[in-house]
Design an enzyme around this catalytic site. Structure first.
Site, short mmCIF file in Angstrom:
data_model
loop_
_atom_site.label_atom_id
_atom_site.label_comp_id
_atom_site.label_asym_id
_atom_site.label_seq_id
_atom_site.Cartn_x
_atom_site.Cartn_y
_atom_site.Cartn_z
N LYS A 38 0.85 -1.20 0.00
CA LYS A 38 0.00 0.00 0.00
C LYS A 38 0.88 1.24 0.00
O LYS A 38 1.88 1.31 0.73
CB LYS A 38 -0.91 -0.03 1.24
N SER A 110 -9.69 1.84 3.02
CA SER A 110 -8.82 2.58 2.12
C SER A 110 -7.83 1.70 1.36
O SER A 110 -7.19 2.16 0.41
CB SER A 110 -8.04 3.64 2.90
N SER A 134 -10.11 -0.33 7.06
CA SER A 134 -9.49 -0.18 5.75
C SER A 134 -8.86 -1.44 5.18
O SER A 134 -8.51 -1.47 4.00
CB SER A 134 -8.42 0.92 5.81
#
Length: 391
Positions: A38, A110, A134
């Site tokens: 990420k 997210s 997330s």
């Protein structure tokens, strides 16, 4: 699995793809596995944007990425996220990420690109972060598994990761199956994890009336019935909505993280992100302290449940994945803002730091959460393994 810059990416999941992966150490326990990162994690030589056009701070090298490389896994690139991790759909300043199997729907956030990368088989596992759901939300909506460790887990370091909220942030993985997640956990901790028998396990079912649509409610009840067939006892439990503690804490801390950018006349954030950060910056010390006081009360309630139950079961999302641009969802109690409908199910377990696993159900793109007591990560993963194996 090399991923070249020409690799197709219609979902806009990838923030950066080097011409060659960062190769893991030969002969390690994770040799042969690839992972995506990420774009909040610092990787030397790779850019860090947090999927925003606004400036972000240098965080140094991620301890976790370095450890995984040392254990033999190879890093294939960085994935997009909901801008600065402040959201649950996948919207960002680079075109936004779409669902791996339906371009009209959101993947969740997210850790949106993380979930897409494993759902499409572009990486064996993905590094995400979870501040209020997330990892678990995109895992549920993309049909994969996710794991949010206990807060402060020594083997899931957030050092070298751009924070959103140091109180609620967690690092963790997503994968197509929980077995891969467990393999990573075993390599990091040096401890084997065996499937755990569900016989006699006391399960608290947290399924607040009206908080989901019918499809999610039915999927969660079917999962609970499956646990009972395996010998568990399932009893309904109650927890309140905790966003009155969660939101002030996260927004105030996020505003401090991005304070330098907020001083600019036009920082470059998307409008919703900028509004949320300014809302956080405007909170007074008394309001934030009151939120922390409420957090202590909620921790007392959750700890009380774990004196009577071994694990909690809850829906991970209120509905199947919504359409891109959809701001509201229909649940049992009526029309609600999407953010509130999602976060009130997932935020409590980031706010309070308990280990949580998101598992797919037989209903497409609907997942459930299994929640354990703080520090009980390996047992929780073992229970998930047994479920996945049908034991």
């Amino acid at each position: 699995m090399p991923i070249s810059p020409e690799f197709p990416d219609p979902q806009r999941a990838w923030a950066y793809r080097p011409s060659q992966p960062l190769a893991g150490a030969a002969g390690g326990p994770l040799s042969g596995l690839t992972f995506s990162v990420k774009d909040l994690y610092g990787v030397p030589g790779w850019p860090l944007t947090a999927s925003t056009r606004a400036p972000v701070s240098d965080v140094g090298e991620s301890v976790l990425v370095r450890r995984l490389l040392g254990l033999g896994a190879s890093a294939v690139g960085k994935t997009h996220l909901h801008e600065i991790a402040l959201g649950i759909t996948g919207m960002n300043g680079y075109g936004s990420t779409t669902h791996p199997h339906d371009p009209d729907r959101v993947p969740g956030g997210s850790s949106s690109g993380a979930a897409v990368s494993v759902a499409l088989g572009q990486a064996d596992f993905a590094l995400g972060t979870d501040t209020g759901g997330s990892i678990r939300v995109p895992a549920a909506w993309c049909g994969v598994a996710g794991y949010k460790p206990s807060k402060g887990h020594p083997d899931w370091s957030t050092q070298g990761v751009l924070p959103l909220s140091w109180t609620c942030d967690h690092a963790g993985p997503l994968a197509r199956d929980l077995g891969t997640v467990v393999r990573v956990q075993e390599a990091l901790t040096g401890r084997p994890i065996a499937p755990q028998d569900w016989t006699g396990v006391r399960v608290g079912l947290w399924l607040p009336d009206g908080w989901t649509d019918g499809a999610v409610r039915d999927a969660t009840l079917a999962f609970a019935a499956g646990l009972e067939r395996r010998g568990a006892t399932v009893t309904p439990v109650h927890l309140p909505e905790m966003l009155d503690a969660y939101s002030p804490i996260v927004l105030s801390e996020a505003a401090r993280v991005h304070a330098q950018a907020l001083r600019l006349a036009d920082p470059g954030f998307q409008p919703f992100t900028l509004s949320a950060l300014r809302q956080g910056a405007a909170l007074g010390a008394g309001e934030v302290q009151a939120a922390f006081d409420r957090r202590e009360d909620y921790a007392w309630l959750l700890n009380g449940l774990f004196t009577a139950f071994d694990v909690l079961l809850a829906p991970a999302v209120p509905t199947p994945p919504p359409l891109i641009g959809q701001d509201d969802v229909e649940v049992g109690e009526g029309t609600l803002p999407l953010r509130r409908a999602v976060l009130r199910l997932t935020a409590p377990f980031s706010l309070l730091g308990t280990p949580t696993v998101s598992l797919p159900t037989t209903t497409p793109f609907v997942g459930v959460q299994l929640v354990g007591q703080h520090g009980d990560d390996d047992r929780l993963l073992g229970l998930g393994l047994a479920w996945e194996a049908g034991a």
